[in-house]
Enzyme design. Sequence first.
Site, PDB file in Angstrom:
ATOM      1  N   GLU A 130      10.546  -4.986  25.229  1.00 45.99           N
ATOM      2  CA  GLU A 130       9.954  -6.133  24.511  1.00 45.99           C
ATOM      3  C   GLU A 130       8.737  -5.699  23.696  1.00 45.99           C
ATOM      4  O   GLU A 130       8.199  -4.598  23.884  1.00 45.99           O
ATOM      5  CB  GLU A 130       9.557  -7.233  25.503  1.00 45.99           C
ATOM      6  CG  GLU A 130       8.481  -6.813  26.502  1.00 45.99           C
ATOM      7  CD  GLU A 130       7.682  -7.994  27.052  1.00 45.99           C
ATOM      8  OE1 GLU A 130       7.074  -8.734  26.252  1.00 45.99           O
ATOM      9  OE2 GLU A 130       7.653  -8.166  28.284  1.00 45.99           O
TER      10      GLU A 130
ATOM     11  N   LYS B  34       2.625 -11.384  37.888  1.00 45.05           N
ATOM     12  CA  LYS B  34       1.191 -11.343  38.182  1.00 45.05           C
ATOM     13  C   LYS B  34       0.801 -12.581  38.957  1.00 45.05           C
ATOM     14  O   LYS B  34       1.353 -13.652  38.753  1.00 45.05           O
ATOM     15  CB  LYS B  34       0.409 -11.365  36.863  1.00 45.05           C
ATOM     16  CG  LYS B  34       0.392 -10.041  36.175  1.00 45.05           C
ATOM     17  CD  LYS B  34      -0.741  -9.994  35.171  1.00 45.05           C
ATOM     18  CE  LYS B  34      -0.771  -8.637  34.535  1.00 45.05           C
ATOM     19  NZ  LYS B  34      -0.384  -8.642  33.136  1.00 45.05           N
TER      20      LYS B  34
HETATM   21  N1  PSU Z   1       3.158 -11.091  31.989  1.00 46.48           N
HETATM   22  C1  PSU Z   1       2.557  -9.896  31.933  1.00 46.48           C
HETATM   23  N2  PSU Z   1       2.453  -9.246  30.749  1.00 46.48           N
HETATM   24  C2  PSU Z   1       2.987  -9.774  29.596  1.00 46.48           C
HETATM   25  C3  PSU Z   1       3.654 -11.045  29.683  1.00 46.48           C
HETATM   26  C4  PSU Z   1       3.705 -11.654  30.892  1.00 46.48           C
HETATM   27  O1  PSU Z   1       2.075  -9.389  32.956  1.00 46.48           O
HETATM   28  O2  PSU Z   1       2.870  -9.160  28.524  1.00 46.48           O
HETATM   29  C5  PSU Z   1       4.266 -11.611  28.455  1.00 46.48           C
HETATM   30  C6  PSU Z   1       5.783 -11.340  28.453  1.00 46.48           C
HETATM   31  O3  PSU Z   1       6.199 -11.125  27.116  1.00 46.48           O
HETATM   32  C7  PSU Z   1       6.352 -12.659  28.951  1.00 46.48           C
HETATM   33  C8  PSU Z   1       5.394 -13.647  28.338  1.00 46.48           C
HETATM   34  O4  PSU Z   1       7.689 -12.883  28.557  1.00 46.48           O
HETATM   35  O5  PSU Z   1       4.116 -13.042  28.466  1.00 46.48           O
HETATM   36  C9  PSU Z   1       5.429 -14.993  29.027  1.00 46.48           C
HETATM   37  O6  PSU Z   1       4.664 -15.911  28.305  1.00 46.48           O
HETATM   38  P1  PSU Z   1       4.730 -17.458  28.686  1.00 46.48           P
HETATM   39  O7  PSU Z   1       4.113 -17.575  30.042  1.00 46.48           O
HETATM   40  O8  PSU Z   1       3.926 -18.159  27.646  1.00 46.48           O
HETATM   41  O9  PSU Z   1       6.170 -17.833  28.669  1.00 46.48           O
END
Ligand code: PSU
Length: 309
Positions: free
Chosen positions: A28, A162
Amino acid sequence: MNRFTDYIDISGEVLNALRSYDPIVALESTIISHGMPYPDNIATALELEQIIRDNGATPATIAIIDGRIKIGITSEELEILAQAKDVAKVSRRDIPSIIALGKSGATTVASTMIFAQLAGINIFATGGIGGVHRGAEVSFDISADLTELAQTNVAVVCAGVKSILDIGKTLEKLETLGVPVLGYLSEEFPSFYTRKSGFHVDYRFNTPKECAMMLKTKWDLNLDGGVVVANPIPAEYEANEDIINNAINQALSEAEKLQIKGKEVTPFMLAKVKELTGGESLEANIALVRNNAALAAQIAVEYCKLNEK
Ligand code: PSU
Ligand code: MN
């Protein structure tokens, strides 16, 4: 007629691998643009690609550049993503707008899965997936990554989630959505920076081949949707739990004070935790994605072998 190919540029390296049915691992780009600081993000992105090659697969870093879906990116495109100026965070619902407006976007787990599946790639390595946020019973903040995992046939190798998220609720939601969660060499679901979370996985898998057999079985049976392969951070790189938890609690209260909402929540939390923990969290973060890239490549190699039979 299906015209999705009109929107996609596949790099020469990835195209060759696709044509010869060789193993490929998707990566990604949100982790590059919004997950790590410059220039560590470039160095890490290049290193992940190399680790995947060293383990016998072809890397396919996915992003949107000037309205084009890229499967495999050039070093110039990587530079654009790493500088992250005018690079949107793109999840499922952002895709058509970003493309129609000719903009650039970093793909999240959800949108990387979508593009990987379009290109015929079914293994993907990242750091952590999105999930159910703490306090979601009030905010309704649940990542679109989870609903994507319910419907898109891509296995995501990650180090868990996390603890900025509610890990228990995230696992409950994955269960409701029918998404299998595998523990790689672990009975416990990891919490990104550390190997443990207090929550168990349903099944422990001990080899890349076992993982590949599980994926083949799932998709042979038309059980659509993804799989979470939870791969704990190697013990020698684990971060100090107290330092991480203090940072997360402080970041949560700042997010509340500043009324951070919607898609900004995750990037805000990631940046704050990074700022408050300095090198400690970054070093752990880099170590765990490296570990995930290697495992994803090994699973992709085994998956290809199974399908040759
Ligand atoms: N968690 C991490 N690092 C990240 C992300 C999440 O520890 O970089 C990023 C990933 O791309 C994940 C996105 O798909 O955040 C999720 O965002 P949201 O909670 O807005 O869906
Ligand atoms: Mn959200």
